[in-house]
Scaffold this active site. Structure first.
Site, PDB file in Angstrom:
ATOM      1  N   GLN A   1      -7.090  -0.005   6.089  1.00 16.12           N
ATOM      2  CA  GLN A   1      -7.725  -0.573   7.295  1.00 16.12           C
ATOM      3  C   GLN A   1      -9.239  -0.749   7.112  1.00 16.12           C
ATOM      4  OE1 GLN A   1      -5.957  -1.770   9.716  1.00 16.12           O
ATOM      5  NE2 GLN A   1      -3.963  -0.788   9.399  1.00 16.12           N
TER       6      GLN A   1
ATOM      7  N   ALA B   1       0.833  -1.217   0.000  1.00 20.67           N
ATOM      8  CA  ALA B   1       0.000   0.000   0.000  1.00 20.67           C
ATOM      9  C   ALA B   1       0.862   1.259   0.000  1.00 20.67           C
ATOM     10  CB  ALA B   1      -0.931   0.001   1.206  1.00 20.67           C
ATOM     11  N   THR B   2       2.052   1.174   0.548  1.00 21.47           N
ATOM     12  CA  THR B   2       2.947   2.339   0.506  1.00 21.47           C
ATOM     13  C   THR B   2       3.206   2.711  -0.953  1.00 21.47           C
ATOM     14  OG1 THR B   2       3.967   1.723   2.605  1.00 21.47           O
ATOM     15  CG2 THR B   2       5.256   3.172   1.170  1.00 21.47           C
TER      16      THR B   2
ATOM     17  N   THR C   1       7.978  -7.716 -13.023  1.00 23.50           N
ATOM     18  CA  THR C   1       7.396  -9.065 -13.096  1.00 23.50           C
ATOM     19  C   THR C   1       6.441  -9.266 -11.932  1.00 23.50           C
ATOM     20  OG1 THR C   1       9.362  -9.855 -14.190  1.00 23.50           O
ATOM     21  CG2 THR C   1       7.954 -11.535 -13.172  1.00 23.50           C
TER      22      THR C   1
ATOM     23  N   ASN D   1      -5.497   4.028  10.996  1.00 22.53           N
ATOM     24  CA  ASN D   1      -4.785   2.825  11.428  1.00 22.53           C
ATOM     25  C   ASN D   1      -4.447   2.817  12.908  1.00 22.53           C
ATOM     26  OD1 ASN D   1      -3.043   4.922  10.147  1.00 22.53           O
ATOM     27  ND2 ASN D   1      -1.450   3.745  11.166  1.00 22.53           N
TER      28      ASN D   1
ATOM     29  N   SER E   1      -3.812  -3.089   0.988  1.00 21.77           N
ATOM     30  CA  SER E   1      -2.616  -3.882   1.304  1.00 21.77           C
ATOM     31  C   SER E   1      -3.004  -5.322   1.626  1.00 21.77           C
ATOM     32  CB  SER E   1      -1.916  -3.263   2.522  1.00 21.77           C
ATOM     33  OG  SER E   1      -0.829  -4.048   2.907  1.00 21.77           O
ATOM     34  N   GLY E   2      -2.237  -6.287   1.102  1.00 22.53           N
ATOM     35  CA  GLY E   2      -2.562  -7.704   1.331  1.00 22.53           C
ATOM     36  C   GLY E   2      -2.324  -8.169   2.765  1.00 22.53           C
ATOM     37  N   HIS E   3      -1.232  -7.685   3.368  1.00 24.93           N
ATOM     38  CA  HIS E   3      -0.848  -8.315   4.639  1.00 24.93           C
ATOM     39  C   HIS E   3      -1.708  -7.886   5.830  1.00 24.93           C
ATOM     40  CE1 HIS E   3       1.744  -5.128   6.642  1.00 24.93           C
ATOM     41  NE2 HIS E   3       1.719  -4.645   5.421  1.00 24.93           N
TER      42      HIS E   3
ATOM     43  N   CYS F   1       4.257   1.260  12.272  1.00 26.14           N
ATOM     44  CA  CYS F   1       4.974   1.976  11.215  1.00 26.14           C
ATOM     45  C   CYS F   1       5.576   3.274  11.714  1.00 26.14           C
ATOM     46  CB  CYS F   1       4.026   2.292  10.058  1.00 26.14           C
ATOM     47  SG  CYS F   1       3.265   0.828   9.403  1.00 26.14           S
TER      48      CYS F   1
END
Ligand code: PLP
Length: 381
Positions: free
Chosen positions: A177, A69-70, A235, A147, A197-199, A320
């Site tokens: 979030q 996401a950053t 890639t 967040n 963001s995935g994580h 963060c």
């Protein structure tokens, strides 16, 4: 261990193990190659893109995979920076560092940057935000769910009002979030860009998404081999893209159920604190996934270490921005001086159990009491 720092990152869903085995060790082909297995992988990537687009109620051509996401935030914002020196940019004062530090960078480049204040409940002050919009405004970046506090901004209403004042403003929303935690319909929200963001949603680290309503109008950030429809080269992170698609497919059906479940976990913890703890305040009352409290007379950092020794993992402010002792977000919410240093962020996942919450609540209160006693002794001697 009891993990209650899910706004920082989440455990990868165990059902994804097969995907990693498959795409790292068997079907490890480059999706850009022309042979059949590569073509098949390319199709899997597109399937993942479709699943995410469906979940957000948008066309799959508007969904781009990034590394996090950053990166999504940087692409959305830098992609709109104008050469005109009259151009104005608006941010809220409580954005995540991946947005806030871009704003600071723009200021250093002598761009006209405005930081919009927030209300005491952590949401953006809509009147002040609207007062900052004029015919020179190029971009507004505003987060969906904070967040640190979980405060939820009413994006649909804010976007409507901004566009009434200036229909050309590009509105970027950091949705990290909010995604898979609230029902997010991007057509309804009518934003120009949205970051994911995935994580944070039990997918792996290193995968993000940027939604762009008009991708053809967005400047590129990464140049190279022309992947992602020539918009974001590099890639593809095949396994993580497919894993994120699987999570979204699974969890987009469960958003309301998960919300209720997590709301119950949070309510139990709040109830225990109310009955067993004095001199604390709850900051904001938004997403059930985040509980932010400030406790008078303790230092959060010390408490976190005590809890960490007992394998209970929570956070002070956000991971963060952990280098900064006092939270910029809570400062902006005017949390009182005697409380602000004792601020904790406890963040939940639907994978947490009520047993974990009960145990953690008890231990957190015990440790706070111990710490308060220690502080009294220190004052005496
Ligand atoms: N935006 C918000 C609101 C976040 O909470 C985070 C992570 O904490 C990010 C952006 C950055 O996400 P990533 O780690 O994918 O770069």
């Amino acid at each position: 261990m009891i993990y209650l720092d899910n706004a920082s990152t989440t455990k990868v869903d165990e059902t994804l193990k097969d995907i990693f085995d498959k795409y790292y060790f068997e079907d490890y082909f480059n999706p850009s190659s022309v042979y059949r297995p590569s073509v098949k992988i390319k199709r899997e990537i597109e399937n993942s893109r479709n699943i995410i687009a469906n979940c957000l109620n948008v066309n799959s051509k508007t969904i781009f995979f990034t590394s996090c996401a950053t990166e999504s935030n940087n692409w959305a914002i830098w992609g709109k920076v104008s050469n005109k020196n009259t151009a104005e940019y608006v941010f809220t004062s409580v954005e995540h560092p991946s947005v806030f530090n871009i704003a600071k960078q723009l200021e250093q480049q002598e761009k006209i940057v405005h930081f919009c204040p927030i209300n005491e409940n952590g949401t953006v002050d809509e009147n002040k935000l609207l007062n900052l919009i004029n015919e020179n405004t190029v971009l507004v970046s505003i987060m969906h769910v904070n967040n640190e506090t979980g405060a939820i901004n009413d994006i649909e209403n804010i976007v409507k009002k901004i566009k009434e004042k200036n229909n050309n403003v590009f509105i970027h929303v950091d949705g990290v979030q909010a995604f898979l935690k609230l029902n997010v319909d991007l057509q309804k929200l009518n934003v120009d860009a949205y970051s994911i963001s995935g994580h944070k949603v039990h997918a792996p680290k290193g995968i993000g998404v940027l939604y762009l309503k008009n991708p053809q109008k967005q400047k590129q950030l990464l140049f190279g081999g022309g992947q992602e429809n020539n918009s974001r080269s590099g890639t593809e992170n095949v396994a993580s893209i497919i894993a994120l698609g699987k999570i979204v497919e699974k969890e987009s059906q469960n958003i309301s159920k998960n919300y209720d479940n997590v709301e119950n976990l949070k309510a139990n913890m709040v109830d225990f604190f109310n009955k067993n703890l004095t001199d604390f305040v709850i900051n904001a009352n938004g997403s059930p996934y985040i509980l932010n409290i400030s406790i008078k007379g303790i230092k959060a950092e010390v408490l976190l270490h005590m809890l960490s020794d007992m394998e209970i993992y929570i956070s002070a402010g956000s991971a963060c921005s952990s280098k900064k002792k006092i939270s910029r977000v809570l400062e902006n919410m005017n949390v009182k001086k005697e409380y602000i240093e004792g601020s904790l962020r406890i963040s939940f996942s639907t994978t947490n159990t009520l047993d974990e919450i009960n145990t953690a609540s008890k231990i957190i209160v015990e440790q706070i009491k111990k710490l308060r006693e220690k502080m009294i002794w220190i004052k005496w001697f």
